[in-house]
Design a protein around this motif. Sequence first.
Motif, PDB file in Angstrom:
ATOM      1  N   PRO A   1      50.380  23.401 -46.275  1.00  0.00           N
ATOM      2  CA  PRO A   1      51.669  22.766 -46.601  1.00  0.00           C
ATOM      3  C   PRO A   1      52.293  22.128 -45.365  1.00  0.00           C
ATOM      4  CG  PRO A   1      51.887  25.155 -46.532  1.00  0.00           C
ATOM      5  CD  PRO A   1      50.436  24.868 -46.351  1.00  0.00           C
TER       6      PRO A   1
ATOM      7  N   HIS B   1      55.550  20.444 -44.954  1.00  0.00           N
ATOM      8  CA  HIS B   1      56.770  20.187 -45.717  1.00  0.00           C
ATOM      9  C   HIS B   1      57.528  18.965 -45.231  1.00  0.00           C
ATOM     10  CE1 HIS B   1      56.099  23.909 -47.806  1.00  0.00           C
ATOM     11  NE2 HIS B   1      56.199  24.637 -46.696  1.00  0.00           N
TER      12      HIS B   1
ATOM     13  N   ALA C   1      56.447  15.812 -46.978  1.00  0.00           N
ATOM     14  CA  ALA C   1      56.437  15.784 -48.439  1.00  0.00           C
ATOM     15  C   ALA C   1      57.136  14.523 -48.953  1.00  0.00           C
ATOM     16  CB  ALA C   1      57.117  17.032 -48.992  1.00  0.00           C
TER      17      ALA C   1
ATOM     18  N   GLY D   1      53.337  17.642 -50.572  1.00  0.00           N
ATOM     19  CA  GLY D   1      53.301  17.750 -49.125  1.00  0.00           C
ATOM     20  C   GLY D   1      52.222  18.706 -48.664  1.00  0.00           C
TER      21      GLY D   1
END
Length: 694
Positions: free
Chosen positions: A646, A648, A651, A676
Amino acid sequence: MPNISICENGIYLEVEITESRDVRLLHLSPFPLNVQELDSEDARRKFRIVEIQVTGMDQDDHHGAKYTGTLPGNRLKYVCHTDRHNEYGRKLEIVLEDEGLLVTVHYQMFNDIPVLRSWTEITNSANTPIGLEYVSSFALTGIAKEGSSSWEAKSRLHVAHNTWHGELQWRNNTLPELGLTRANASSLKRLSYSTSGTWSSEGLLPMGCFENVERGTALFWQIEHNGSWHWEISDMANHLYLQLSGPTENENHWWKSIGPGETFVSVPVAVGIVEGAFEQAIGELTRYRRATRRPNVDNVQLPVIFNDYMNCLFADPTTEKILPLVDAAAEAGCEYYCIDAGWYADGEWWDEVGLWQPSQTRFPGGLKEVTDYIRFKGMVPGLWLELEVMGVHCPLADTVGDDWFFMRHGKRVIDHGRYQMDFRNQEVVKHADEVIDRLVKEYGVGYIKMDYNINAGIGTEVKADSFGDGLLQHNRAYLQWVDRVFERYPDLVIENCASGGMRMDYALLSRHSIQSSSDQTDYRKYAAIVAAAPTAITPEQCAVWSYPLRDGSEEEVIFNLVNCMLMRVHQSGHLAEISPNRFALIREGLDYYKSIRKDLAGGLPYWPLGLPSYGDSWLCLGLRCGDKSYLAIWRLESTEDTIELPIHFLAGLDADVRCSYPQRQDCAWKWNPEGGVLTVTLPSMNCARLFELQ
């Protein structure tokens, strides 16, 4: 009396001053104070701004081993305060008094960084000496007061364990998991963390982080000292407190007598708080470390260093062995060549070090022949030193006085065949200066690996009120010596090393531009250390070994390079003896590193998989560098060849992702902008790749 209310750099700070002139630090937070979160007057009076315990005085609390209810700390009265700006930012000084003591609490803030540096200054205004047993450098009660749930439920404590070959092992726990629960309004239990001796990060790093997971805040700190230190967390009046200090009497054998008119200044600490979690805290601590260290070109240019120790010569250098390595290091693209240990002795040398004169047996044509050749090949020569010790069989040791060394109970302190030299002694300083001057002026040395491989323990009795007092004085004298060396030779690069990472602290790292991260000899085990390293050291100060084996695989070479690619390259290994295809991968890696190093010096770390632990099957470390991001990914003993990461902050964006090292299409990846998430497939166990995201 007016309260002191400050909002600076994203920190709200509230100091209450009562009509009776009692001073309480009520609040340090990224959010304004909510008075409903404070209890009664009886509770607020426990929110001490400083704790000081003087010999012969009571400790006004049912405290166990905790430093609460100290006297005169518990009865200090407000005198005045100043609130001004200096070159760093805002500076708050609060002056308090008690019979015979004048105490100043210092809070230095830094522009646009949610971190303050705190220390305590104590002056004896009485007619008789005063004995100090404990002085807090920072004290804060109510660290979990925000939010509605219990502090047991919302608290997470991050602690960094540290050992030889196994540095930077972060663990986070709830306080009940560590044994601290609410048994009463105040318990006798405390979570106490301390290190004693001349290895400031042996066992534990001098830092930590406390998260309030309900309110979404992270309080973080580092103790900026190269010797003994202590911090503790416990409960008092239904609130949690944090106290940070340098050495103490109970934990570190430190006791200090200050005579009439004398002043003692505590060890400085840095404390910050952010809205966010551990990762955001480390980002701000990284910015603070960059803002407060000595400016130097080394941390801007990030030159590539070859050191011939690790998985290479292993402290057995000779002219015959070094010259081929110099040729290979230059061809690979290295810019410094450091001759590691052994250059000063004909054979075994461990307990004979101290003269630091080149061995004629190892270098028949002289050491200068080798350093000149390094320079001829376009690199800066360097040498290994361990100047703070002297071997017990060094010829000089029997000709100098005992006051050159740490002493306890009338005997010289010995550890691992060495004496600890005392840098308060001006003859010791003169000796150390002569060594540095000779190496720089006669041999053109531009790099020194300053190692330190003993722990001299709790201190020395020479000209000291206690063992710990002697140690603290020596610690500070050594820092002053380092400062003077850099004043004489501002371009000299001095690596801070102590059996790898046994002295990772920002007393030293505010001066040194580069720090050894570990002595770990297995590149696969090294990955977990590397992935956690930016928690303790800025990436551009963190030296990481790349040491390909003579007959290893291509994946082993790549793994080694990925280990160091986001930090400082300490290239090693028998480069003159490895196959052409593996050497080409080294050259490719160093060329790529040079193309990105300008970005790394300003990068902030992130961990898509969280902080690493030994035994993890996948590891990941990223650096956010403006619009570009770099990601090191390691597949260890995982039977699964694919991992989801991930990212973030990217994203919703159509990020451009590429495998930047090595430049060959043997791994696969896919970017999912909606979630993301970067999905990466690596070809085999124990392999690594470096990615760019933009």
